[in-house]
Enzyme design. Structure first.
Site, short mmCIF file in Angstrom:
data_model
loop_
_atom_site.label_atom_id
_atom_site.label_comp_id
_atom_site.label_asym_id
_atom_site.label_seq_id
_atom_site.Cartn_x
_atom_site.Cartn_y
_atom_site.Cartn_z
N LYS A 50 39.55 38.72 39.09
CA LYS A 50 38.88 37.52 39.61
C LYS A 50 38.19 37.81 40.95
CE LYS A 50 40.68 34.52 36.49
NZ LYS A 50 41.51 35.35 35.62
C1 LIG Z 1 41.78 35.41 34.34
C2 LIG Z 1 42.48 36.57 33.78
C3 LIG Z 1 42.28 36.99 32.46
C4 LIG Z 1 41.42 36.24 31.48
O1 LIG Z 1 40.06 36.26 31.82
P1 LIG Z 1 39.04 35.22 31.16
O2 LIG Z 1 37.75 35.47 31.82
O3 LIG Z 1 39.59 33.85 31.46
O4 LIG Z 1 39.02 35.49 29.70
C5 LIG Z 1 42.93 38.14 32.04
N1 LIG Z 1 43.76 38.82 32.87
C6 LIG Z 1 43.98 38.44 34.14
C7 LIG Z 1 44.91 39.23 34.98
C8 LIG Z 1 43.34 37.31 34.65
O5 LIG Z 1 43.57 36.93 35.92
#
Ligand SMILES: *Cc1c(COP(=O)(O)O)cnc(C)c1O
Length: 461
Positions: free
Chosen positions: A108
């Site tokens: 993120k």
């Molecule tokens: C947010 C997240 C995901 C999923 O990502 P999306 O874009 O919502 O599909 C997978 N792994 C981690 C560690 C995340 O923080």
């Protein structure tokens, strides 16, 4: 460059409008009017340069390219690895793309670091100050807190379910010490937090008063920022790549599709979404059905999603950009909790290059252990969903890249249970443990949250 809504009932906006709004006023998601064609990344091109080129193509006239480059350089200087998204080989034809070298050890950060720069830039220009509200099941809140702490033009309000996120995840959100970051711990679950954010946006008067804005994964700038590492992986490996993407709201996987549509994946591509026992995305791809199922707890909580929000953007493409058809699907789903995708959309969905499949909790835990014994590396439970999926479907005709979406140290309890080993936080995270946490505990009630925001918002709109 104009952005239009997937539901067709909101007017077009520019890049700035799409970023600052998040969701379109008709409830749809913004997509670019057409996909810009962008020159592929070069092998020796620095990450921030590739990012600036891609984001500039999406920003159009809204931001001069030199300013974009300066922002990308600042954003990615916060990463512990100079290539930002390094690839490490884990086996024959198998790579991990490490997306967890940012300040809060999850992918993120890749989008949020640049989004905070974009917000400050856009808001400084317009003289506005906004209140950003975000519901988090763990990683988004921390990444937003790290990125927006000290922002001159935005106040950040993070809603998390009290005692339902991992302690390390919470520390990243609650220890910034920044006066513009407010943490609200709600007595409820993640779905309650998300529902409250939705009600806040639906309250037009309140939204206007506090200058409400959102940075959840529906924000187009996040998708654009995440397309960058697909392009750098293509430059590094060449040839056809199969990306295995641990998925929740499907923002990350959609970014791969966008990279392909923009001409950045020159060798040909496949995207395999790997989901946990919350298998809504797999049901959409495999059965053509969108149906409501309560989220169940898994070892990979950031993927515990019952409705993958970014699927709407893919459905828009699969219907041949038919906003009426998209709206009908979501209206039917809203009314009855179930909707069937139109046949023509199902057919096209079958040939866009994306697939989805689910991995059980038991297999995820066993995979963490197996991966550690084979390579000596600890992986996070989300990444394990991806490596398990890749191993179930071995391929010798393509390079396989599994997106490592978080560091193991972010989920030490799960890592210990699966492997018997302690995942150490990197040195740079030491201060988290001593700084002291600040959060307010509230009932999961929209009035209480509204009051808490009104008390701290310093919006000027
Ligand atoms: C947010 C997240 C995901 C999923 O990502 P999306 O874009 O919502 O599909 C997978 N792994 C981690 C560690 C995340 O923080």
């Amino acid at each position: 460059m104009k952005y239009i809504s997937t539901r067709g009932q909101a007017g077009p906006v520019d890049f700035t409008g799409a970023c600052l709004a998040g969701l379109a006023p008709d409830g749809g998601l913004y997509v670019p009017e057409s996909f810009p064609q962008i020159a592929p990344a070069k092998t020796d091109e620095p990450y921030a340069h590739v990012a600036a080129r891609i984001l500039s193509a999406f920003a159009g006239d809204a931001i001069p390219e030199a300013d974009m480059l300066a922002m990308c350089e600042r954003a990615y200087a916060s990463f512990a690895h100079h290539s930002v998204a390094p690839l490490t080989q884990a086996g024959p034809g198998l790579w991990l793309m490490e997306l967890h070298h940012g300040p809060t050890l999850a992918f993120k950060d890749v989008a949020m670091q640049i989004i905070a720069q974009l917000y400050d830039y856009m808001l400084a220009k317009s003289g506005k100050r906004l209140s950003i509200v975000c519901a988090t099941s763990g990683d988004t809140g921390g990444a937003a807190a790290a990125a927006f702490a000290g922002s001159k033009h935005a106040d950040l309000f993070i809603l998390h379910p009290h005692e339902r996120i991992s302690p390390v995840q919470r520390l990243f959100m609650t220890t910034t010490g920044a006066s513009n970051v407010t943490n609200l711990a709600l007595d409820g679950d993640f779905d309650d937090c998300q529902a409250i954010v939705k009600s806040l946006f639906a309250d037009k008067m309140f939204a206007e008063d506090v200058g409400l804005s959102g940075v959840n994964s529906i924000n187009w700038a996040r998708i654009a920022a995440q397309a960058v590492y697909y392009a750098t992986a293509q430059a590094a490996l060449g040839g056809r790549i199969r990306f295995v993407v641990p998925s929740g709201n499907m923002g990350d996987a959609l970014a791969g599709y966008v990279a392909a549509r923009c001409g950045l994946l020159t060798g040909g591509f496949e995207i395999a979404c790997a989901v946990n026992e919350n298998d809504a995305l797999a049901r959409l791809f495999n059965d053509g059905v969108m149906s409501r199922a309560p989220a169940v707890a898994t070892p990979s909580p950031a993927m515990d999603i019952s409705v993958p929000s970014n699927f709407e953007r893919l459905l828009y493409e699969a219907t041949g950009r038919d906003a009426d058809a998209v709206r009908q699907v979501y209206d039917a789903y809203k009314q009855s909790g179930e909707a069937t995708l139109p046949d023509s959309a199902r057919t096209r969905l079958g040939c866009v290059g994306i697939t989805a499949s689910a991995v059980s909790n038991v297999d995820t835990m066993a995979e963490m252990k197996r991966f550690e014994s084979e390579t000596g590396w600890l992986i996070c439970p989300h990444t394990a969903v991806g490596t398990y999926q890749a191993r179930q479907t071995p391929r010798s005709d393509v390079s396989t890249v599994v997106l490592a979406t978080a560091a193991a140290a972010k989920f030490p309890e799960t890592v210990l249970e699966a492997t018997g080993l302690e995942a150490q936080l990197p040195h740079k995270c030491g201060p988290l443990l001593t700084r002291g946490e600040v959060f307010d505990r509230l009932p999961a009630d929209v009035t209480a949250v509204r009051k808490a925001i009104e008390a701290k918002a310093r919006a000027s709109v």
